[in-house]
Motif scaffolding. Structure first.
Motif, mmCIF file in Angstrom:
data_model
loop_
_atom_site.group_PDB
_atom_site.id
_atom_site.type_symbol
_atom_site.label_atom_id
_atom_site.label_comp_id
_atom_site.label_asym_id
_atom_site.label_seq_id
_atom_site.Cartn_x
_atom_site.Cartn_y
_atom_site.Cartn_z
ATOM 1 N N VAL A 175 0.849 -1.198 0.000
ATOM 2 C CA VAL A 175 0.000 0.000 0.000
ATOM 3 C C VAL A 175 0.882 1.245 0.000
ATOM 4 N N LYS A 176 1.881 1.249 0.878
ATOM 5 C CA LYS A 176 2.780 2.403 0.967
ATOM 6 C C LYS A 176 3.526 2.622 -0.339
ATOM 7 N N GLY A 177 4.019 1.513 -0.919
ATOM 8 C CA GLY A 177 4.869 1.599 -2.091
ATOM 9 C C GLY A 177 4.140 2.003 -3.363
ATOM 10 N N THR A 178 2.816 1.857 -3.391
ATOM 11 C CA THR A 178 2.093 2.218 -4.609
ATOM 12 C C THR A 178 1.443 3.599 -4.510
ATOM 13 N N MET A 179 1.718 4.303 -3.409
ATOM 14 C CA MET A 179 1.119 5.642 -3.286
ATOM 15 C C MET A 179 1.659 6.568 -4.363
ATOM 16 N N LYS A 180 0.822 7.536 -4.736
ATOM 17 C CA LYS A 180 1.182 8.419 -5.848
ATOM 18 C C LYS A 180 1.443 9.830 -5.340
ATOM 19 N N ARG A 181 2.456 10.452 -5.928
ATOM 20 C CA ARG A 181 2.693 11.849 -5.594
ATOM 21 C C ARG A 181 1.857 12.716 -6.527
ATOM 22 N N THR A 182 1.098 13.606 -5.921
ATOM 23 C CA THR A 182 0.266 14.512 -6.701
ATOM 24 C C THR A 182 0.734 15.935 -6.380
ATOM 25 N N CYS A 183 0.847 16.785 -7.401
ATOM 26 C CA CYS A 183 1.424 18.112 -7.168
ATOM 27 C C CYS A 183 0.540 19.222 -7.708
ATOM 28 N N LYS A 184 0.746 20.384 -7.162
ATOM 29 C CA LYS A 184 0.036 21.570 -7.604
ATOM 30 C C LYS A 184 1.080 22.635 -7.904
ATOM 31 N N CYS A 185 0.898 23.336 -9.026
ATOM 32 C CA CYS A 185 1.866 24.362 -9.423
ATOM 33 C C CYS A 185 1.588 25.694 -8.756
ATOM 34 N N HIS A 186 2.641 26.406 -8.453
ATOM 35 C CA HIS A 186 2.517 27.773 -7.955
ATOM 36 C C HIS A 186 3.435 28.651 -8.783
ATOM 37 N N GLY A 187 3.217 29.951 -8.716
ATOM 38 C CA GLY A 187 4.062 30.874 -9.459
ATOM 39 C C GLY A 187 3.193 31.775 -10.318
ATOM 40 N N VAL A 188 3.821 32.797 -10.900
ATOM 41 C CA VAL A 188 3.078 33.786 -11.677
ATOM 42 C C VAL A 188 2.342 33.093 -12.832
ATOM 43 N N SER A 189 1.053 33.300 -12.908
ATOM 44 C CA SER A 189 0.156 32.689 -13.911
ATOM 45 C C SER A 189 0.520 31.231 -14.218
ATOM 46 N N GLY A 190 0.601 30.496 -13.150
ATOM 47 C CA GLY A 190 0.813 29.054 -13.298
ATOM 48 C C GLY A 190 2.143 28.668 -13.898
ATOM 49 N N SER A 191 3.177 29.471 -13.691
ATOM 50 C CA SER A 191 4.475 29.194 -14.300
ATOM 51 C C SER A 191 5.172 28.003 -13.648
ATOM 52 N N CYS A 192 4.640 27.583 -12.527
ATOM 53 C CA CYS A 192 5.133 26.374 -11.884
ATOM 54 C C CYS A 192 6.588 26.487 -11.430
ATOM 55 N N THR A 193 6.950 27.648 -10.917
ATOM 56 C CA THR A 193 8.317 27.786 -10.415
ATOM 57 C C THR A 193 8.518 26.970 -9.147
ATOM 58 N N THR A 194 7.445 26.855 -8.371
ATOM 59 C CA THR A 194 7.509 25.911 -7.253
ATOM 60 C C THR A 194 6.257 25.038 -7.289
ATOM 61 N N GLN A 195 6.384 23.875 -6.708
ATOM 62 C CA GLN A 195 5.233 22.997 -6.596
ATOM 63 C C GLN A 195 5.092 22.542 -5.153
ATOM 64 N N THR A 196 3.837 22.287 -4.753
ATOM 65 C CA THR A 196 3.637 21.572 -3.494
ATOM 66 C C THR A 196 3.035 20.214 -3.833
ATOM 67 N N CYS A 197 3.480 19.223 -3.105
ATOM 68 C CA CYS A 197 3.065 17.853 -3.420
ATOM 69 C C CYS A 197 2.618 17.106 -2.173
ATOM 70 N N TRP A 198 1.763 16.147 -2.380
ATOM 71 C CA TRP A 198 1.298 15.273 -1.298
ATOM 72 C C TRP A 198 1.165 13.860 -1.838
ATOM 73 N N LEU A 199 1.029 12.904 -0.921
ATOM 74 C CA LEU A 199 0.920 11.506 -1.336
ATOM 75 C C LEU A 199 -0.515 11.020 -1.228
ATOM 76 N N GLN A 200 -0.962 10.338 -2.294
ATOM 77 C CA GLN A 200 -2.325 9.830 -2.335
ATOM 78 C C GLN A 200 -2.340 8.323 -2.514
ATOM 79 N N LEU A 201 -3.344 7.685 -1.941
ATOM 80 C CA LEU A 201 -3.534 6.255 -2.181
ATOM 81 C C LEU A 201 -3.856 6.037 -3.654
ATOM 82 N N PRO A 202 -3.372 4.944 -4.248
ATOM 83 C CA PRO A 202 -3.792 4.622 -5.617
ATOM 84 C C PRO A 202 -5.163 3.958 -5.551
ATOM 85 N N GLU A 203 -5.718 3.553 -6.689
ATOM 86 C CA GLU A 203 -6.882 2.661 -6.663
ATOM 87 C C GLU A 203 -6.436 1.352 -6.019
#
Ligand SMILES: *[C@@H]1O[C@H](CO)[C@@H](O)[C@H](O)[C@H]1NC(C)=O
Ligand SMILES: *[C@@H]1O[C@H](CO)[C@@H](O)[C@H](O)[C@H]1NC(C)=O
Length: 354
Positions: free
Chosen positions: A171-199
């Motif tokens: 379960v731990k090993g199949t978790m997925k990293r999901t990220c969100k972009c930040h920065g001027v108009s979505g330029s994605c200079t930084t991202q924040t990420c979290w771990l989600q369970l897969p199906e």
């Protein structure tokens, strides 16, 4: 010992664990009341493990029969083969997965997102942030429940505990990293990420691969219950990666019926032949279940009726036609039965049966 739901009075199998939350409640009468809040989640998790087992093995000779799920030392018959290993891993994964998901959905007052790393640098260009699924919680609680079913100290118990752990690692090993972009108009200079369970399907598929690579450990010969042999068991298992599935015995021949072992054999099983969407594994199922087991493949035709050509009539009804579709299915049958069906009473009997 007061802190774990110790199975001093009853040792239910994972099957009974999944059948009703009442049996889980009974089981928990011996433990602290606090654990009652998790019982429905544990039961649902064990159930989803069993369903996934049936899905993953639908076209295998061994197809996860109910009997195999009686994991406690019921009737003194406790197998320790590759399939036993899978059943333990998938059940334990199911329980951990469901507890974790319940937690994320806010079903428990005492648990929520895992935000312990939020704000820390995770890798190049990204920070931990957001709501990670709290697998740590699911892992801890499921361990309390599932590992408590194992009361012995022999090689079989050690094997089961190892495979329970492998399920949780999956379960731990199949978790997925999901990220969100930040920065001027979505330029994605930084991202924040979290771990989600897969199906959960993905956990099942991963464990099926592990099942094919399961390691056999030779510990049954002359293994007594002395401190020395317990030490040897512990040492052996600690040298094996927690991700691996482990077994002690070879599997029986699943082609054959064996009442003592509760095995039905493959006679009468359906298999798949043609179809665009079939995987390689499915396409070879007739060979695996019938041919390689000394059985013949029998074609049976049937008609299926379903709704089709549905039209919407103004306003507001939908009318459909009844379409008949011929479907062909394939089944494993005994060779002599097929040969005999050329004439005589046997053939009539057979036809009626079909
Ligand atoms: C946890 O989720 C399962 C289904 O995913 C559900 O049946 C069960 O009731 C939930 N448990 C709680 C405590 O909400
Ligand atoms: C059933 O399995 C047991 C244990 O492996 C074996 O000893 C026995 O011979 C088998 N019976 C049949 C009918 O194959």
């Amino acid at each position: 010992a007061r802190h774990s739901p110790g199975p001093s009075a009853v040792t239910p199998s994972l099957l009974t664990l999944s059948l009703s939350s009442r049996s889980v409640n009974n089981f928990l009468m011996t433990g602290p009341k606090a654990y009652l809040i998790y019982s429905s989640s544990v039961a649902a998790g064990a159930q989803s493990g069993i369903e996934e087992c049936k899905f993953q093995f639908a076209w295998d000779r061994w197809n996860c029969p109910e009997r195999a799920l009686q994991l406690s030392s019921h009737g003194g018959l406790r197998s320790a083969n590759r399939e036993t290993a899978f059943v333990h891993a998938i059940s334990s994964a199911g329980v951990m997965y469901t507890l974790t998901r319940n937690c994320s959905l806010g079903d428990f007052d005492n648990c929520g997102c895992d935000d312990s790393r939020n704000g820390q640098l995770g890798g190049q260009g990204w920070l931990w942030g957001g709501c990670s699924d709290n697998v740590g919680f699911g892992e801890a609680i499921s361990k309390q429940f599932v590992d408590a079913l194992e009361t012995g100290q022999d090689a079989r118990a050690a094997m089961n505990l190892h495979n329970n752990e492998a399920g949780r690692k999956a379960v731990k090993g199949t978790m997925k990293r999901t990220c969100k972009c930040h920065g001027v108009s979505g330029s994605c200079t930084t991202q924040t990420c979290w771990l989600q369970l897969p199906e959960f399907r993905e956990v099942g598929t991963y464990l099926k691969e592990r099942y094919h690579k399961a390691l056999k450990v030779d510990l049954l010969q002359g293994a007594g219950n002395s401190a020395a042999s317990r030490g040897a068991i512990a040492e052996t298992f600690s040298s094996i990666s927690k991700k691996e599935l482990v077994h002690l015995e070879d599997s029986p021949d699943y082609c054959l019926e064996n009442k003592t072992l509760g095995l039905l054999g493959t006679e009468g099983r359906e298999c798949l032949k043609r179809g665009k969407a079939l995987s390689k594994w499915e396409k070879r199922s007739c060979r695996r279940l019938c041919g390689d087991c000394g059985l013949a493949v029998e074609e049976r035709r049937a008609e299926m009726v379903s709704s089709c050509n549905c039209k919407f009539h103004w306003c507001c009804a939908v009318r459909c036609e009844q379409c008949r579709k011929r479907v062909t299915k394939y089944f494993c049958v005994r060779k002599e039965k097929r040969e005999r069906s050329g004439g005589g009473g046997a053939s009539r009997k057979l036809k009626r049966k079909l």
